[in-house]
Every structure is written in C-alpha cells, then in structure tokens.
Design a protein around this motif. Sequence first.
Motif, PDB file in Angstrom:
ATOM      1  N   ARG A   1      41.824  23.248 -15.471  1.00  0.00           N
ATOM      2  CA  ARG A   1      42.843  23.791 -14.570  1.00  0.00           C
ATOM      3  C   ARG A   1      42.339  25.141 -14.098  1.00  0.00           C
ATOM      4  NH1 ARG A   1      47.536  20.934 -14.482  1.00  0.00           N
ATOM      5  NH2 ARG A   1      47.694  19.380 -16.126  1.00  0.00           N
ATOM      6  N   LEU A   2      42.016  25.230 -12.828  1.00  0.00           N
ATOM      7  CA  LEU A   2      41.405  26.424 -12.264  1.00  0.00           C
ATOM      8  C   LEU A   2      42.457  27.351 -11.692  1.00  0.00           C
ATOM      9  CD1 LEU A   2      38.560  24.661 -10.261  1.00  0.00           C
ATOM     10  CD2 LEU A   2      38.481  25.497 -12.614  1.00  0.00           C
ATOM     11  N   SER A   3      42.245  28.643 -11.859  1.00  0.00           N
ATOM     12  CA  SER A   3      43.111  29.645 -11.241  1.00  0.00           C
ATOM     13  C   SER A   3      42.316  30.925 -11.053  1.00  0.00           C
ATOM     14  CB  SER A   3      44.354  29.906 -12.087  1.00  0.00           C
ATOM     15  OG  SER A   3      44.001  30.507 -13.316  1.00  0.00           O
ATOM     16  N   ALA A   4      42.842  31.823 -10.246  1.00  0.00           N
ATOM     17  CA  ALA A   4      42.246  33.136 -10.036  1.00  0.00           C
ATOM     18  C   ALA A   4      43.364  34.162  -9.999  1.00  0.00           C
ATOM     19  CB  ALA A   4      41.452  33.168  -8.730  1.00  0.00           C
ATOM     20  N   SER A   5      43.153  35.288 -10.626  1.00  0.00           N
ATOM     21  CA  SER A   5      44.134  36.385 -10.619  1.00  0.00           C
ATOM     22  C   SER A   5      43.636  37.486  -9.704  1.00  0.00           C
ATOM     23  CB  SER A   5      44.316  36.943 -12.037  1.00  0.00           C
ATOM     24  OG  SER A   5      44.832  35.954 -12.886  1.00  0.00           O
ATOM     25  N   PHE A   6      44.557  38.112  -8.986  1.00  0.00           N
ATOM     26  CA  PHE A   6      44.211  39.144  -8.016  1.00  0.00           C
ATOM     27  C   PHE A   6      45.038  40.400  -8.275  1.00  0.00           C
ATOM     28  CE2 PHE A   6      43.326  35.044  -6.099  1.00  0.00           C
ATOM     29  CZ  PHE A   6      42.051  35.228  -5.579  1.00  0.00           C
ATOM     30  N   PRO A   7      44.585  41.537  -7.754  1.00  0.00           N
ATOM     31  CA  PRO A   7      45.343  42.787  -7.926  1.00  0.00           C
ATOM     32  C   PRO A   7      46.706  42.712  -7.235  1.00  0.00           C
ATOM     33  CG  PRO A   7      43.199  43.187  -6.842  1.00  0.00           C
ATOM     34  CD  PRO A   7      43.344  41.714  -7.035  1.00  0.00           C
ATOM     35  N   ASP A   8      47.605  43.599  -7.630  1.00  0.00           N
ATOM     36  CA  ASP A   8      48.973  43.599  -7.083  1.00  0.00           C
ATOM     37  C   ASP A   8      49.019  43.770  -5.568  1.00  0.00           C
ATOM     38  OD1 ASP A   8      50.049  43.213  -9.585  1.00  0.00           O
ATOM     39  OD2 ASP A   8      50.427  45.347  -9.944  1.00  0.00           O
ATOM     40  N   ASP A   9      48.051  44.463  -4.975  1.00  0.00           N
ATOM     41  CA  ASP A   9      48.072  44.705  -3.533  1.00  0.00           C
ATOM     42  C   ASP A   9      47.416  43.577  -2.722  1.00  0.00           C
ATOM     43  OD1 ASP A   9      45.474  45.195  -4.344  1.00  0.00           O
ATOM     44  OD2 ASP A   9      45.239  46.994  -3.099  1.00  0.00           O
ATOM     45  N   TYR A  10      47.061  42.510  -3.368  1.00  0.00           N
ATOM     46  CA  TYR A  10      46.415  41.383  -2.685  1.00  0.00           C
ATOM     47  C   TYR A  10      47.429  40.687  -1.794  1.00  0.00           C
ATOM     48  CZ  TYR A  10      43.636  37.122  -2.095  1.00  0.00           C
ATOM     49  OH  TYR A  10      42.924  36.071  -1.571  1.00  0.00           O
ATOM     50  N   GLU A  11      47.035  40.377  -0.580  1.00  0.00           N
ATOM     51  CA  GLU A  11      47.941  39.791   0.414  1.00  0.00           C
ATOM     52  C   GLU A  11      47.939  38.265   0.424  1.00  0.00           C
ATOM     53  OE1 GLU A  11      50.144  41.366   2.430  1.00  0.00           O
ATOM     54  OE2 GLU A  11      49.621  43.218   1.379  1.00  0.00           O
ATOM     55  N   GLY A  12      47.097  37.639  -0.334  1.00  0.00           N
ATOM     56  CA  GLY A  12      47.078  36.177  -0.366  1.00  0.00           C
ATOM     57  C   GLY A  12      46.113  35.581   0.639  1.00  0.00           C
ATOM     58  N   GLU A  13      45.250  34.727   0.154  1.00  0.00           N
ATOM     59  CA  GLU A  13      44.268  33.997   0.947  1.00  0.00           C
ATOM     60  C   GLU A  13      43.313  34.897   1.726  1.00  0.00           C
ATOM     61  OE1 GLU A  13      45.850  30.708   3.166  1.00  0.00           O
ATOM     62  OE2 GLU A  13      47.407  30.374   1.690  1.00  0.00           O
ATOM     63  N   GLU A  14      43.226  36.199   1.357  1.00  0.00           N
ATOM     64  CA  GLU A  14      42.307  37.111   2.044  1.00  0.00           C
ATOM     65  C   GLU A  14      40.854  36.677   1.896  1.00  0.00           C
ATOM     66  OE1 GLU A  14      42.957  41.056   0.570  1.00  0.00           O
ATOM     67  OE2 GLU A  14      45.011  41.115   1.278  1.00  0.00           O
ATOM     68  N   ASP A  15      40.514  36.114   0.756  1.00  0.00           N
ATOM     69  CA  ASP A  15      39.121  35.724   0.515  1.00  0.00           C
ATOM     70  C   ASP A  15      38.827  34.294   0.949  1.00  0.00           C
ATOM     71  OD1 ASP A  15      40.358  34.235  -1.482  1.00  0.00           O
ATOM     72  OD2 ASP A  15      38.853  34.708  -2.990  1.00  0.00           O
ATOM     73  N   GLY A  16      39.810  33.616   1.523  1.00  0.00           N
ATOM     74  CA  GLY A  16      39.593  32.242   1.986  1.00  0.00           C
ATOM     75  C   GLY A  16      39.256  31.293   0.850  1.00  0.00           C
ATOM     76  N   TYR A  17      39.849  31.549  -0.308  1.00  0.00           N
ATOM     77  CA  TYR A  17      39.620  30.735  -1.508  1.00  0.00           C
ATOM     78  C   TYR A  17      38.151  30.731  -1.926  1.00  0.00           C
ATOM     79  CZ  TYR A  17      44.389  29.021  -1.274  1.00  0.00           C
ATOM     80  OH  TYR A  17      45.754  28.948  -1.266  1.00  0.00           O
ATOM     81  N   GLU A  18      37.477  31.869  -1.737  1.00  0.00           N
ATOM     82  CA  GLU A  18      36.065  31.972  -2.090  1.00  0.00           C
ATOM     83  C   GLU A  18      35.841  31.700  -3.577  1.00  0.00           C
ATOM     84  OE1 GLU A  18      32.122  32.196  -2.414  1.00  0.00           O
ATOM     85  OE2 GLU A  18      33.250  31.932  -0.564  1.00  0.00           O
ATOM     86  N   TRP A  19      36.799  32.080  -4.409  1.00  0.00           N
ATOM     87  CA  TRP A  19      36.653  31.828  -5.852  1.00  0.00           C
ATOM     88  C   TRP A  19      36.507  30.341  -6.114  1.00  0.00           C
ATOM     89  CZ3 TRP A  19      40.128  28.834  -8.529  1.00  0.00           C
ATOM     90  CH2 TRP A  19      41.343  28.566  -7.903  1.00  0.00           C
ATOM     91  N   HIS A  20      37.264  29.525  -5.389  1.00  0.00           N
ATOM     92  CA  HIS A  20      37.193  28.079  -5.575  1.00  0.00           C
ATOM     93  C   HIS A  20      35.944  27.496  -4.914  1.00  0.00           C
ATOM     94  CE1 HIS A  20      38.137  23.781  -4.949  1.00  0.00           C
ATOM     95  NE2 HIS A  20      38.526  23.912  -6.209  1.00  0.00           N
ATOM     96  N   ALA A  21      35.577  28.036  -3.774  1.00  0.00           N
ATOM     97  CA  ALA A  21      34.363  27.568  -3.102  1.00  0.00           C
ATOM     98  C   ALA A  21      33.144  27.818  -3.990  1.00  0.00           C
ATOM     99  CB  ALA A  21      34.199  28.271  -1.753  1.00  0.00           C
ATOM    100  N   ARG A  22      33.121  28.982  -4.668  1.00  0.00           N
ATOM    101  CA  ARG A  22      32.009  29.270  -5.579  1.00  0.00           C
ATOM    102  C   ARG A  22      32.014  28.295  -6.749  1.00  0.00           C
ATOM    103  NH1 ARG A  22      27.993  32.262  -7.106  1.00  0.00           N
ATOM    104  NH2 ARG A  22      27.682  32.739  -9.309  1.00  0.00           N
TER     105      ARG A  22
END
Length: 86
Positions: free
Chosen positions: A16-37
């Motif tokens: 089960r994959l997930s990624a945590s981001f800082p509180d100021d993250y706006e959502g989908e800013e990285d284009g799901y790069e964590w999952h693409a990697r």
Amino acid sequence: MSDDYREERTYTIELRLSASFPDDYEGEEDGYEWHARFDRVVRPRIARAVIEALMRDPGWKVTPTTRGESESERLELRVERVVTRE
C-alpha cells in the motif's frame, strides 16, 4: 484424461503506497512524481527480486501472468513446481 494430480495455494504480497507532504503542500504539485518514481525504479526491482528468489531454488518455473490487468498496478506470477518420480 490426464493422470496429473495438482495441488494449489495462493500467497499474496500487497504493498500500500502513500506519500506524506508538508502542511503547506497544495496537492498534486509534483504530478504524482513519487508514484512515477516507484513505477519506474522500485517496482521493477521488486518484481525482479521476487522472481530471482523463487528461481534460486531448483525445480520452480515462474511465469508472469496479469490476466488482463494493468501491469503497473499488479504483479501476478504463476509459480509451478514439477515433482517427478525417480
């Protein structure tokens, strides 16, 4: 009519994959790069490691089989042990 007797079992490895981001993250800013990697780098390593581990023990035959499902979302292997009488 075949004289073969077959026994079967299922063994599941689920990630089960997930990624945590800082509180100021706006959502989908990285284009799901964590999952693409994961898809590009980690997933092939996992598949290769599982297949290599199975094949290290003589007598196992490993065949990838997705049954029409997305290979990027599922790794299904048919693992067969052929027992012969000597």
